[in-house]
Design a protein around this motif. Structure first.
Motif, PDB file in Angstrom:
ATOM      1  N   GLU A 284      30.021  45.114   7.357  1.00  0.00           N
ATOM      2  CA  GLU A 284      29.606  45.556   6.009  1.00  0.00           C
ATOM      3  C   GLU A 284      29.385  44.321   4.946  1.00  0.00           C
ATOM      4  N   ALA A 285      29.703  43.291   5.161  1.00  0.00           N
ATOM      5  CA  ALA A 285      29.233  42.001   4.103  1.00  0.00           C
ATOM      6  C   ALA A 285      29.622  40.573   4.823  1.00  0.00           C
ATOM      7  N   VAL A 286      29.124  39.740   4.460  1.00  0.00           N
ATOM      8  CA  VAL A 286      29.364  38.322   4.660  1.00  0.00           C
ATOM      9  C   VAL A 286      29.767  37.512   3.586  1.00  0.00           C
ATOM     10  N   ASP A 287      30.975  36.906   3.516  1.00  0.00           N
ATOM     11  CA  ASP A 287      31.547  36.387   2.210  1.00  0.00           C
ATOM     12  C   ASP A 287      31.435  34.713   2.642  1.00  0.00           C
ATOM     13  N   GLN A 288      30.848  33.720   1.696  1.00  0.00           N
ATOM     14  CA  GLN A 288      30.883  32.544   2.032  1.00  0.00           C
ATOM     15  C   GLN A 288      31.490  31.934   0.703  1.00  0.00           C
ATOM     16  N   HIS A 289      32.549  30.993   0.919  1.00  0.00           N
ATOM     17  CA  HIS A 289      33.255  30.440  -0.103  1.00  0.00           C
ATOM     18  C   HIS A 289      33.675  28.932   0.362  1.00  0.00           C
TER      19      HIS A 289
ATOM     20  N   ALA B  30      33.166  31.037   5.934  1.00  0.00           N
ATOM     21  CA  ALA B  30      32.329  32.206   5.843  1.00  0.00           C
ATOM     22  C   ALA B  30      33.174  33.576   6.413  1.00  0.00           C
ATOM     23  N   ARG B  31      33.416  34.396   5.675  1.00  0.00           N
ATOM     24  CA  ARG B  31      34.407  35.557   6.224  1.00  0.00           C
ATOM     25  C   ARG B  31      33.474  36.993   6.265  1.00  0.00           C
TER      26      ARG B  31
ATOM     27  N   ARG C  49      33.190  40.870   7.111  1.00  0.00           N
ATOM     28  CA  ARG C  49      34.084  42.075   6.910  1.00  0.00           C
ATOM     29  C   ARG C  49      33.488  43.109   7.888  1.00  0.00           C
TER      30      ARG C  49
ATOM     31  N   SER D  36      38.393  41.219   9.669  1.00  0.00           N
ATOM     32  CA  SER D  36      37.926  39.960   9.063  1.00  0.00           C
ATOM     33  C   SER D  36      37.887  38.696   9.705  1.00  0.00           C
TER      34      SER D  36
ATOM     35  N   GLU E 128      36.699  34.699  10.582  1.00  0.00           N
ATOM     36  CA  GLU E 128      36.211  33.868   9.916  1.00  0.00           C
ATOM     37  C   GLU E 128      35.551  32.707  10.736  1.00  0.00           C
TER      38      GLU E 128
ATOM     39  N   GLY F  59      23.491  35.030   4.075  1.00  0.00           N
ATOM     40  CA  GLY F  59      24.503  36.180   4.125  1.00  0.00           C
ATOM     41  C   GLY F  59      24.223  37.398   4.676  1.00  0.00           C
TER      42      GLY F  59
END
Length: 645
Positions: A523-528, A536-537, A539, A551, A553, A588
């Motif tokens: 669904e998505a790649v969240d980098q923080h 990088a999480r 989903r 999820s 990481e 991402g």
């Protein structure tokens, strides 16, 4: 100031340990009063507690002038993992080792000494002296650092990703170190040439406690590896994993022959050898873990302790072998060997098979080291060797274990009682074989597991029908639970090995990877970023036979230059859906995802917990009237160790 206090504690502990060993030796040789030796033991314990307290204080206060804190402490580390950092690296872990060792010595010395106890305590004092000297001279965690850094890198990220860090190492250490008491009693038996009922009872109780703690530690370590390392398994026949398994195997063998030895004095020499050999394997494992001789995610880094540890291992082996040969040559007037009844035969057979598995695992673990030492080239022994050689022998152990409920001491076996368990086992094999193709070894494990559990259930039912008589029913209940746990572990290992489905694929957002009947859509790649690194999480939406969000990481720690894949696990009673992310694109848009469906893996943790609880239940002295000894098995007189059977 904190470093100086810790250094003083190490020096005081070294002197007190030497005094304790000498004073207990004096008690053993000339019958001196034990009070001074006990005082020396308490001083040793106080010194070990002082050193642990000093290092914990330095970690909590972030005193980076102390070398261990500068290398393993960090300002951004949560308090829980700051406390557990005491055993996150080599030097600090030795302090915990010393503390547990001193506690064992004090517990052993608090009662009125019998004939062999002072000898055992003298041996324990020698072992304590060595580890205090090792820490003081070669692994001092309180060395000063100059210039003092502003912060430290924190512990290894793998050691701050799971709360098991506070449970697994102390459990494993306690199981390891408590085996020093059976070792001490084994040396005492070789020196004096005597064993008796008190020797057997003391060795059995300490071995049971150590075995239960070691079982819990190994199970917790397997779960930790499964939940943190991201590879989807829990046992890889890693050298350090094997190092924990080896003493567990011989301790299990010792527990079986200690029971058989009550009626068979000829087994006393075998018991003594197992008591000594089990702790020698602990020392071998200590060498493998702390010398840097093997490459493992579980091992500490290379250190100068290797030669010292290896020297102590060789010295201990030489002493045990020398005493065994000397005692065998001086054996006279031994009690005659009694005939082995059916139950004793099964126990002895299982003990021999467990020692055979130990030899197989030890050979595969040490072979690469021997090749490198002799030829100078690298070699490796993969899981295939252990699975082909050790697993079939373990299945035979499981087969013999199923006979235990129908056997009685001193009576011929009534094999008619095995008919129902055998029928259940064969039915299980037929049904599983018809509906799936798990492989021969897995199919045998399913059948033997059902066979063992059915027999144990019948034994438990019969025990409940009889009126409670004393503490002994609790012991019997304990070993029934422990054996049930081992059968459950066998079924869990077979199922999770035979039926696991794995898929790995690079996904764009919106694409799906499938493992069996379970899918995972990206669904998505969240980098923080975070205070200690970047993450990088990913989903994932689970589809097919599973639902929900997963999820996993991917975390990078620049202070250690280490990337850790943190899995996402959705557990149910029948399976785990195990998702990990192996790589992500910088923009991402894509991620490499590994999806696994692991059936019945929870049985491994359940079985391990049952086994450990059963061992502890058998070791506890439950209140109640003790049952009188049976007439056909009078209390044996002291016998000479090492006599020919």
């Amino acid at each position: 100031m904190i470093g100086q206090a810790g250094r003083v504690g190490l020096g005081l502990g070294l002197v007190a340990a030497v005094g304790s060993a000498l004073l207990w030796l004096r008690v053993a040789v000339v019958g001196a009063p034990p009070r001074p030796a006990r005082v020396a033991g308490w001083v040793t314990l106080a010194a070990a507690a002082l050193t642990c307290g000093a290092l914990e204080t330095a970690l909590i206060r972030h005193d980076f002038s102390v070398q261990y804190v500068a290398e393993n402490g960090g300002r951004d580390v949560p308090l829980y993992y700051t406390v557990t950092s005491l055993w996150a690296a080599l030097d600090g872990s030795l302090l915990l080792w010393l503390l547990i060792l001193a506690v064992c010595a004090v517990l052993l010395g608090r009662r009125t000494p019998d004939r062999l106890r002072p000898w055992a305590l003298a041996v324990t004092g020698v072992v304590t002296t060595f580890f205090f000297a090792l820490t003081y001279f070669a692994a001092d965690p309180f060395a000063a650092v100059s210039p003092v850094p502003a912060a430290g890198p924190g512990p290894n990220p793998l050691l701050r990703e799971h709360p098991a860090m506070g449970i697994h190492p102390p459990l494993l250490y306690a199981g390891y170190i408590a085996l020093v008491v059976p070792f001490g009693y084994g040396i005492a038996a070789l020196v004096t040439g005597q064993t008796d009922r008190i020797w057997s009872a003391t060795v059995r109780r300490w071995t049971l406690v150590a075995w239960a703690l070691l079982t819990a530690g190994i199970t917790m370590g397997a779960w930790w590896s499964y939940a943190v390392l991201g590879w989807g398994g829990y046992w890889a026949w890693d050298p350090v994993e094997n190092a924990s398994l080896l003493p567990w195997l011989t301790a299990t063998a010792l527990l079986h022959t200690l029971i058989a030895g009550r009626r068979t004095p000829a087994l006393r020499s075998w018991n003594t050898s197992l008591a000594c050999g089990t702790f020698l394997l602990v020392l071998v494992g200590t060498f493998l873990t702390r010398s840097g001789a093997v490459a493992s995610v579980h091992a500490f880094t290379a250190s100068p302790l290797g030669p010292m540890l290896l020297g102590f291992v060789l010295l201990a082996v030489a002493v045990v072998v020398g005493l065994t040969v000397w005692r065998a040559g001086r054996s006279v007037g031994a009690a005659p060997a009694s005939s082995l009844s059916s139950r004793e035969s099964v126990m002895l057979g299982n003990s021999v098979l467990l020692v055979a598995i130990t030899a197989i695992v030890l050979t595969g673990t040490l072979f690469p080291l021997l090749v490198e030492a002799v030829q100078g080239s690298k070699a490796s022994v993969g899981p295939g060797y252990f699975n082909r050689s050790a697993v079939p022998v373990a299945l035979v152990v499981l087969l013999l274990m199923g006979l235990a409920p129908v056997l009685r001491p001193g009576r011929p076996a009534d094999l008619r009682a095995v008919r129902i368990p055998a029928a259940v086992g064969l039915t299980t094999v037929v049904l599983v074989g018809l509906f799936s193709r798990p492989g021969v070894l897995a199919l045998m494990a399913f059948g033997l597991g059902a066979y063992v559990v059915t027999g144990l259930a019948g034994s438990a039912t019969g025990m409940l029908r009889r009126p409670p008589s004393a503490a002994r029913p609790w012991r019997r209940a304990g070993w029934l639970v422990a054996h049930t746990g081992l059968a459950v572990v066998a079924v869990g290992v077979a199922a999770s090995s035979a039926y696991t489905v794995i898929a790995e694929r690079q996904l764009h957002v919106g694409e799906t990877v499938r493992a069996g009947h379970v899918g995972a859509r990206l669904e998505a790649v969240d980098q923080h970023g975070s205070g200690s690194g970047v993450a990088a999480r990913v989903r994932l939406t689970l589809t097919g036979d599973a639902s929900g969000i997963s999820s996993p990481e991917l975390r990078y720690y620049p202070a250690r230059d280490l990337t850790v894949s943190v899995p996402a696990i959705r557990s149910s009673p029948t399976r785990d859906v195990y998702a990990t992310v192996l790589a992500v694109a910088s923009d991402g848009t894509t991620a490499t995802v590994r999806l696994a469906v692991n059936p019945l893996v929870g049985l491994v943790w359940l079985g391990g917990a049952l086994t450990a609880l059963g061992g502890l239940a058998s070791a506890v002295r439950w209140p109640g009237r003790r049952r009188a000894a049976p007439q056909e098995a009078p209390a044996p007189q002291p016998v000479t160790v090492g006599s020919p059977a």
